[in-house]
Motif scaffolding. Structure first.
Motif, short mmCIF file in Angstrom:
data_model
loop_
_atom_site.label_atom_id
_atom_site.label_comp_id
_atom_site.label_asym_id
_atom_site.label_seq_id
_atom_site.Cartn_x
_atom_site.Cartn_y
_atom_site.Cartn_z
N HIS A 24 0.85 -1.18 0.00
CA HIS A 24 0.00 0.00 0.00
C HIS A 24 0.89 1.24 0.00
CE1 HIS A 24 -2.59 -3.15 1.32
NE2 HIS A 24 -3.61 -2.37 1.60
N GLU A 25 0.28 2.36 -0.35
CA GLU A 25 0.99 3.63 -0.23
C GLU A 25 0.98 4.06 1.23
OE1 GLU A 25 -0.93 6.38 -2.85
OE2 GLU A 25 -0.25 5.33 -4.64
N ASP A 28 -1.25 9.76 4.52
CA ASP A 28 -2.68 9.96 4.75
C ASP A 28 -3.45 10.32 3.49
OD1 ASP A 28 -1.87 12.58 4.31
OD2 ASP A 28 -2.29 13.26 6.34
N GLY A 29 -2.83 10.15 2.31
CA GLY A 29 -3.54 10.33 1.06
C GLY A 29 -3.60 11.73 0.52
N ARG A 44 1.63 9.32 0.04
CA ARG A 44 1.02 10.63 -0.17
C ARG A 44 0.63 11.19 1.19
NH1 ARG A 44 -0.92 10.60 -5.63
NH2 ARG A 44 -0.76 8.51 -6.50
N TRP A 45 1.01 12.46 1.42
CA TRP A 45 0.73 13.11 2.69
C TRP A 45 0.03 14.45 2.45
CZ3 TRP A 45 4.76 9.95 1.80
CH2 TRP A 45 5.07 8.99 2.77
N SER A 46 -0.83 14.84 3.39
CA SER A 46 -1.51 16.13 3.28
C SER A 46 -0.59 17.26 3.73
CB SER A 46 -2.80 16.14 4.09
OG SER A 46 -2.55 15.82 5.43
N VAL A 87 -8.50 16.38 -4.45
CA VAL A 87 -7.96 15.59 -3.35
C VAL A 87 -7.91 16.41 -2.07
CG1 VAL A 87 -5.96 14.30 -2.50
CG2 VAL A 87 -6.62 14.15 -4.90
#
Length: 107
Positions: A24-25, A28-29, A44-46, A87
């Motif tokens: 998985h990545e 937190d997307g 991927r991070w916010s 996103v």
């Protein structure tokens, strides 16, 4: 997709769920994306700051891969000559001419 070693590096040595490659990545997307030079998204991070810390930890793994941190927004047409990232929700205003160049038809 992140490997078990990448998971451990980002999470301070913790084992990934299941003990194998996470598949998985990480993160937190969000729109701050870490990729490998051999292809593939690691996570991927916010938050840019959190992604930067993850990048630093990944670079400490050694020379197997080069990692890169970039913003990667998914722009969609927004109100009043703007675009919005689907996103993270950030909005940016664009001159009508820039929208036309991107293939966006303004009313």
């Amino acid at each position: 997709m992140a490997t078990a070693d990448e998971y451990k590096a980002v999470h301070g040595g913790g084992e990934p769920p299941g003990g194998q490659d996470s598949g998985h990545e990480l993160g937190d997307g969000g729109c701050n994306v870490i990729t490998k030079d051999k292809g593939g998204v690691v996570g991927r991070w916010s938050s840019w700051e959190t992604a930067s810390l993850a990048l630093n930890r990944l670079q400490e793994l050694g020379g197997r891969y080069e990692y890169r941190l970039e913003e990667s927004h998914q722009w969609v047409k927004g109100p009043d000559h703007s675009t919005t990232c689907s996103v993270c929700g950030i909005t940016r205003d664009l001159p009508a001419s820039a929208g036309t160049a991107l293939g966006i038809e303004w009313p």
